[in-house]
Design a protein around this motif. Structure first.
Motif, PDB file in Angstrom:
ATOM      1  N   GLY A   1      -0.208   3.260   3.305  1.00  0.00           N
ATOM      2  CA  GLY A   1      -1.378   3.208   4.164  1.00  0.00           C
ATOM      3  C   GLY A   1      -2.541   2.504   3.511  1.00  0.00           C
ATOM      4  O   GLY A   1      -2.596   2.327   2.298  1.00  0.00           O
ATOM      5  N   CYS A   2      -3.476   2.110   4.373  1.00  0.00           N
ATOM      6  CA  CYS A   2      -4.680   1.411   3.934  1.00  0.00           C
ATOM      7  C   CYS A   2      -5.757   1.599   4.989  1.00  0.00           C
ATOM      8  O   CYS A   2      -5.461   1.578   6.188  1.00  0.00           O
TER       9      CYS A   2
ATOM     10  N   TYR B   1       0.808  -1.218   0.000  1.00  0.00           N
ATOM     11  CA  TYR B   1       0.000   0.000   0.000  1.00  0.00           C
ATOM     12  C   TYR B   1       0.840   1.267   0.000  1.00  0.00           C
ATOM     13  O   TYR B   1       0.487   2.275   0.601  1.00  0.00           O
TER      14      TYR B   1
ATOM     15  N   ASN C   1      -2.875  10.859  -0.818  1.00  0.00           N
ATOM     16  CA  ASN C   1      -3.985   9.950  -0.511  1.00  0.00           C
ATOM     17  C   ASN C   1      -4.853   9.621  -1.711  1.00  0.00           C
ATOM     18  O   ASN C   1      -5.434   8.555  -1.781  1.00  0.00           O
TER      19      ASN C   1
ATOM     20  N   TRP D   1      -1.066  13.982   3.538  1.00  0.00           N
ATOM     21  CA  TRP D   1      -2.336  13.625   2.898  1.00  0.00           C
ATOM     22  C   TRP D   1      -2.342  13.925   1.399  1.00  0.00           C
ATOM     23  O   TRP D   1      -3.238  13.486   0.689  1.00  0.00           O
TER      24      TRP D   1
ATOM     25  N   THR E   1      -2.041   5.263   8.213  1.00  0.00           N
ATOM     26  CA  THR E   1      -0.947   5.766   7.383  1.00  0.00           C
ATOM     27  C   THR E   1       0.365   5.604   8.122  1.00  0.00           C
ATOM     28  O   THR E   1       0.449   5.846   9.317  1.00  0.00           O
TER      29      THR E   1
ATOM     30  N   GLN F   1       1.908   4.660  -1.195  1.00  0.00           N
ATOM     31  CA  GLN F   1       1.112   5.697  -1.849  1.00  0.00           C
ATOM     32  C   GLN F   1       1.951   6.715  -2.596  1.00  0.00           C
ATOM     33  O   GLN F   1       1.482   7.333  -3.539  1.00  0.00           O
TER      34      GLN F   1
END
Length: 172
Positions: free
Chosen positions: A93-94, A17, A31, A28, A98, A19
């Motif tokens: 993250g998932c 995951y 995201n 963020w 995060t 990102q």
């Protein structure tokens, strides 16, 4: 000719995951991920990177005193990013959780940086990328205003300034 000022190889692999990388003051920003078939997208404060076929990722950061020479990696993308903090870190993250990885300090707050991201999906003969599931990313940063002279604005001028921060190895 441009030269590396400093580099950091992320000391641990980034688990599933992944990102992308983001300003440490705005994690963020990655995201939303990438769009469609794109493996990369950027916006102020972050570079979203798709981890297609990958369970694990390794990231290397490089700070250059000018635009680095081209390389022969599988994929490459260049762009610009504005970093408020002057520091960047990998993000995974998932489901709302995060994780932020080790920071890479570019040395200037509130600055627009040029970047190039290289990606290599590992494979070997019958061990295709979708079986190996491991990706390497190299992120290169430089200031668009840098010159290549020995006294350029981003280059250290005194021995005290030339010392690398903890966890960052100076180039050989």
């Amino acid at each position: 000719m441009a030269q590396i000022i400093k580099r950091l190889l992320q000391p641990q692999k980034i688990e599933p995951y992944f990102q992308g990388v983001a300003d440490v003051e705005a994690p963020w920003t990655v995201n939303g991920g990438t769009f469609g078939d794109e493996w990369i997208s950027s916006e102020p404060g972050g570079i979203a990177l798709a981890d297609v076929y990958c369970d694990d990722v390794l990231v290397e950061y490089e700070l250059w005193d000018g635009e680095p020479p081209a390389s022969n990696w599988d994929d490459a993308h260049s762009g610009s990013i504005h970093l408020t903090s002057g520091k960047i870190c990998a993000i995974s993250g998932c489901s709302g959780d995060t994780e932020e990885y080790e920071e890479f300090d570019l040395g200037r707050r509130d600055h627009e940086w040029r970047f190039r991201v290289h990606r290599k999906l590992l494979s070997h003969e019958n061990f295709t990328a979708d079986i190996v599931r491991f990706a390497l990313y190299k992120l290169q940063f430089w200031s668009p205003a840098e010159t290549h002279g020995p006294q350029s604005a981003g280059r250290p001028h005194t021995p005290e300034q030339q010392q690398s921060p903890p966890g960052v190895e100076p180039p050989a």
